[in-house]
Motif scaffolding. Sequence first.
Motif, PDB file in Angstrom:
ATOM      1  N   LEU A 167      23.861 -22.623   7.679  1.00  0.00           N
ATOM      2  CA  LEU A 167      22.987 -22.411   6.527  1.00  0.00           C
ATOM      3  C   LEU A 167      22.869 -23.674   5.688  1.00  0.00           C
ATOM      4  O   LEU A 167      21.785 -24.003   5.178  1.00  0.00           O
ATOM      5  CB  LEU A 167      23.522 -21.260   5.672  1.00  0.00           C
ATOM      6  N   TYR A 168      23.978 -24.414   5.554  1.00  0.00           N
ATOM      7  CA  TYR A 168      23.936 -25.680   4.817  1.00  0.00           C
ATOM      8  C   TYR A 168      23.041 -26.684   5.535  1.00  0.00           C
ATOM      9  O   TYR A 168      22.250 -27.398   4.905  1.00  0.00           O
ATOM     10  CB  TYR A 168      25.349 -26.238   4.679  1.00  0.00           C
ATOM     11  N   GLY A 169      23.151 -26.728   6.879  1.00  0.00           N
ATOM     12  CA  GLY A 169      22.306 -27.637   7.652  1.00  0.00           C
ATOM     13  C   GLY A 169      20.838 -27.289   7.545  1.00  0.00           C
ATOM     14  O   GLY A 169      19.976 -28.168   7.557  1.00  0.00           O
ATOM     15  N   GLN A 170      20.541 -26.015   7.407  1.00  0.00           N
ATOM     16  CA  GLN A 170      19.159 -25.579   7.232  1.00  0.00           C
ATOM     17  C   GLN A 170      18.586 -26.128   5.934  1.00  0.00           C
ATOM     18  O   GLN A 170      17.396 -26.457   5.849  1.00  0.00           O
ATOM     19  CB  GLN A 170      19.094 -24.057   7.255  1.00  0.00           C
ATOM     20  N   GLY A 171      19.458 -26.251   4.915  1.00  0.00           N
ATOM     21  CA  GLY A 171      18.991 -26.748   3.621  1.00  0.00           C
ATOM     22  C   GLY A 171      18.837 -28.257   3.590  1.00  0.00           C
ATOM     23  O   GLY A 171      17.895 -28.774   2.978  1.00  0.00           O
ATOM     24  N   VAL A 172      19.752 -28.992   4.235  1.00  0.00           N
ATOM     25  CA  VAL A 172      19.700 -30.458   4.171  1.00  0.00           C
ATOM     26  C   VAL A 172      18.769 -31.070   5.216  1.00  0.00           C
ATOM     27  O   VAL A 172      18.437 -32.257   5.137  1.00  0.00           O
ATOM     28  CB  VAL A 172      21.107 -31.070   4.304  1.00  0.00           C
ATOM     29  N   GLY A 173      18.348 -30.272   6.200  1.00  0.00           N
ATOM     30  CA  GLY A 173      17.353 -30.767   7.137  1.00  0.00           C
ATOM     31  C   GLY A 173      17.822 -30.810   8.579  1.00  0.00           C
ATOM     32  O   GLY A 173      19.025 -30.859   8.863  1.00  0.00           O
ATOM     33  N   ARG A 174      16.865 -30.782   9.477  1.00  0.00           N
ATOM     34  CA  ARG A 174      17.168 -30.756  10.909  1.00  0.00           C
ATOM     35  C   ARG A 174      17.782 -32.055  11.412  1.00  0.00           C
ATOM     36  O   ARG A 174      18.379 -32.081  12.494  1.00  0.00           O
ATOM     37  CB  ARG A 174      15.898 -30.448  11.702  1.00  0.00           C
ATOM     38  N   ASP A 175      17.626 -33.142  10.670  1.00  0.00           N
ATOM     39  CA  ASP A 175      18.200 -34.412  11.100  1.00  0.00           C
ATOM     40  C   ASP A 175      19.663 -34.562  10.692  1.00  0.00           C
ATOM     41  O   ASP A 175      20.310 -35.553  11.069  1.00  0.00           O
ATOM     42  CB  ASP A 175      17.390 -35.581  10.513  1.00  0.00           C
ATOM     43  N   SER A 176      20.188 -33.625   9.923  1.00  0.00           N
ATOM     44  CA  SER A 176      21.570 -33.713   9.457  1.00  0.00           C
ATOM     45  C   SER A 176      22.538 -33.359  10.581  1.00  0.00           C
ATOM     46  O   SER A 176      22.203 -32.621  11.509  1.00  0.00           O
ATOM     47  CB  SER A 176      21.783 -32.775   8.270  1.00  0.00           C
ATOM     48  N   TRP A 177      23.769 -33.882  10.485  1.00  0.00           N
ATOM     49  CA  TRP A 177      24.769 -33.567  11.512  1.00  0.00           C
ATOM     50  C   TRP A 177      25.176 -32.103  11.435  1.00  0.00           C
ATOM     51  O   TRP A 177      25.554 -31.506  12.445  1.00  0.00           O
ATOM     52  CB  TRP A 177      25.993 -34.470  11.372  1.00  0.00           C
ATOM     53  N   GLN A 178      25.041 -31.528  10.241  1.00  0.00           N
ATOM     54  CA  GLN A 178      25.389 -30.118  10.108  1.00  0.00           C
ATOM     55  C   GLN A 178      24.454 -29.244  10.940  1.00  0.00           C
ATOM     56  O   GLN A 178      24.901 -28.330  11.644  1.00  0.00           O
ATOM     57  CB  GLN A 178      25.333 -29.681   8.641  1.00  0.00           C
ATOM     58  N   TYR A 179      23.143 -29.558  10.868  1.00  0.00           N
ATOM     59  CA  TYR A 179      22.186 -28.757  11.626  1.00  0.00           C
ATOM     60  C   TYR A 179      22.302 -29.045  13.118  1.00  0.00           C
ATOM     61  O   TYR A 179      22.213 -28.128  13.942  1.00  0.00           O
ATOM     62  CB  TYR A 179      20.757 -29.030  11.158  1.00  0.00           C
ATOM     63  N   LYS A 180      22.513 -30.312  13.469  1.00  0.00           N
ATOM     64  CA  LYS A 180      22.657 -30.655  14.886  1.00  0.00           C
ATOM     65  C   LYS A 180      23.893 -30.010  15.491  1.00  0.00           C
ATOM     66  O   LYS A 180      23.920 -29.688  16.682  1.00  0.00           O
ATOM     67  CB  LYS A 180      22.720 -32.167  15.039  1.00  0.00           C
ATOM     68  N   SER A 181      24.944 -29.843  14.690  1.00  0.00           N
ATOM     69  CA  SER A 181      26.195 -29.268  15.190  1.00  0.00           C
ATOM     70  C   SER A 181      26.207 -27.744  15.165  1.00  0.00           C
ATOM     71  O   SER A 181      26.811 -27.114  16.046  1.00  0.00           O
ATOM     72  CB  SER A 181      27.376 -29.793  14.365  1.00  0.00           C
ATOM     73  N   PHE A 182      25.525 -27.153  14.174  1.00  0.00           N
ATOM     74  CA  PHE A 182      25.616 -25.705  13.992  1.00  0.00           C
ATOM     75  C   PHE A 182      24.262 -24.999  14.028  1.00  0.00           C
ATOM     76  O   PHE A 182      24.207 -23.774  13.855  1.00  0.00           O
ATOM     77  CB  PHE A 182      26.311 -25.391  12.662  1.00  0.00           C
ATOM     78  N   GLY A 183      23.191 -25.756  14.266  1.00  0.00           N
ATOM     79  CA  GLY A 183      21.860 -25.146  14.293  1.00  0.00           C
ATOM     80  C   GLY A 183      21.673 -24.150  15.424  1.00  0.00           C
ATOM     81  O   GLY A 183      20.749 -23.324  15.375  1.00  0.00           O
ATOM     82  N   TRP A 184      22.548 -24.190  16.443  1.00  0.00           N
ATOM     83  CA  TRP A 184      22.454 -23.225  17.551  1.00  0.00           C
ATOM     84  C   TRP A 184      22.619 -21.785  17.071  1.00  0.00           C
ATOM     85  O   TRP A 184      22.236 -20.846  17.780  1.00  0.00           O
ATOM     86  CB  TRP A 184      23.494 -23.544  18.610  1.00  0.00           C
ATOM     87  N   VAL A 185      23.167 -21.619  15.874  1.00  0.00           N
ATOM     88  CA  VAL A 185      23.322 -20.264  15.324  1.00  0.00           C
ATOM     89  C   VAL A 185      21.960 -19.596  15.209  1.00  0.00           C
ATOM     90  O   VAL A 185      21.812 -18.393  15.466  1.00  0.00           O
ATOM     91  CB  VAL A 185      24.015 -20.319  13.949  1.00  0.00           C
ATOM     92  N   PHE A 186      20.933 -20.366  14.856  1.00  0.00           N
ATOM     93  CA  PHE A 186      19.599 -19.800  14.670  1.00  0.00           C
ATOM     94  C   PHE A 186      18.897 -19.548  15.993  1.00  0.00           C
ATOM     95  O   PHE A 186      17.873 -18.860  16.022  1.00  0.00           O
ATOM     96  CB  PHE A 186      18.761 -20.734  13.790  1.00  0.00           C
ATOM     97  N   ALA A 187      19.446 -20.071  17.091  1.00  0.00           N
ATOM     98  CA  ALA A 187      18.937 -19.694  18.413  1.00  0.00           C
ATOM     99  C   ALA A 187      19.409 -18.288  18.776  1.00  0.00           C
ATOM    100  O   ALA A 187      18.729 -17.561  19.503  1.00  0.00           O
ATOM    101  CB  ALA A 187      19.408 -20.701  19.465  1.00  0.00           C
ATOM    102  N   ILE A 188      20.576 -17.922  18.263  1.00  0.00           N
ATOM    103  CA  ILE A 188      21.109 -16.579  18.490  1.00  0.00           C
ATOM    104  C   ILE A 188      20.511 -15.596  17.495  1.00  0.00           C
ATOM    105  O   ILE A 188      20.157 -14.470  17.844  1.00  0.00           O
ATOM    106  CB  ILE A 188      22.654 -16.594  18.361  1.00  0.00           C
ATOM    107  N   CYS A 189      20.403 -16.030  16.245  1.00  0.00           N
ATOM    108  CA  CYS A 189      19.866 -15.179  15.173  1.00  0.00           C
ATOM    109  C   CYS A 189      18.779 -15.970  14.440  1.00  0.00           C
ATOM    110  O   CYS A 189      19.069 -16.676  13.458  1.00  0.00           O
ATOM    111  CB  CYS A 189      20.995 -14.780  14.228  1.00  0.00           C
ATOM    112  N   PRO A 190      17.529 -15.913  14.914  1.00  0.00           N
ATOM    113  CA  PRO A 190      16.466 -16.764  14.359  1.00  0.00           C
ATOM    114  C   PRO A 190      16.170 -16.542  12.884  1.00  0.00           C
ATOM    115  O   PRO A 190      15.722 -17.459  12.194  1.00  0.00           O
ATOM    116  CB  PRO A 190      15.240 -16.401  15.230  1.00  0.00           C
ATOM    117  N   ASN A 191      16.381 -15.349  12.390  1.00  0.00           N
ATOM    118  CA  ASN A 191      16.077 -15.045  10.996  1.00  0.00           C
ATOM    119  C   ASN A 191      17.202 -15.561  10.104  1.00  0.00           C
ATOM    120  O   ASN A 191      18.332 -15.057  10.136  1.00  0.00           O
ATOM    121  CB  ASN A 191      15.905 -13.527  10.825  1.00  0.00           C
ATOM    122  N   GLY A 192      16.902 -16.584   9.296  1.00  0.00           N
ATOM    123  CA  GLY A 192      17.907 -17.173   8.434  1.00  0.00           C
ATOM    124  C   GLY A 192      18.495 -16.187   7.440  1.00  0.00           C
ATOM    125  O   GLY A 192      19.677 -16.268   7.097  1.00  0.00           O
TER     126      GLY A 192
END
Length: 240
Positions: A167-192
């Motif tokens: 969720l933090y990576g979603q806020g700081v942007g797709r280029d952040s390491w947080q989203y790159k590391s944990f963005g796969w969560v939204f592949a499992i559950c697309p609705n934020g």
Amino acid sequence: MFVRSILDKAPKTVAIVDAAPTVHGAAYVYEAPVRLWHAGNAVAILVLGITGYLIGTGTPAMPGEASDNFLFGYIRFAHFLAGYVLGVGFMLRIYWALMGNPHAMQIFCVPLWRRCFWREVYDEMRWYAFLAAEPERHVGHNRLAQLAMFFMFTQTTTFMIVTGFALYGQGVGRDSWQYKSFGWVFAICPNGQDVRTWHHLGLWMIVTFALVHIYAVIREDIMSGRSISSMISGQRQFRD
């Protein structure tokens, strides 16, 4: 060197987690890093719980210009900071489970495959229900505490860290390491919003665990002297 050290300690670690021998007198169980982590982790969870509740439910309207008020920003900052403390501390705790004494592994390795484990869980349930006159004398966590720590704490904490950083990576942007590391969560559950709902549910799971944990350690310290004082001194004391 690190991997070899772990492999060298593995038989002893598994043996003590598996067997949980009984002792008389006192035994040194909780090393200083574990005790420091326990204190820091408790503070982080307290801050996360309060700020997370306020983030989820909102705060009262503040009077005056929006530019003059930053209350919600401070709440979010405290939440994110405590989240980093929780995440980094949890990684260090896993490291110490591998490098510390064998008792440090107990909350991460539960011998569910052993019949005697479930017998000891049953015995502890009878003790907590005031149906047994004496508790089992375990070094480290008793079997019921070990089971609760593994499923209600370590698994829930892992879930909260993963969804929190997603969720933090979603806020700081797709280029952040947080989203790159944990963005796969939204592949499992697309609705934020669904992820936020599950994250909020995890808060109440940890609150429930914390209340039961606090009750249990106070009760054990009064009745057997083996909880609060043990985490302060590191020694597990047994009353004869």
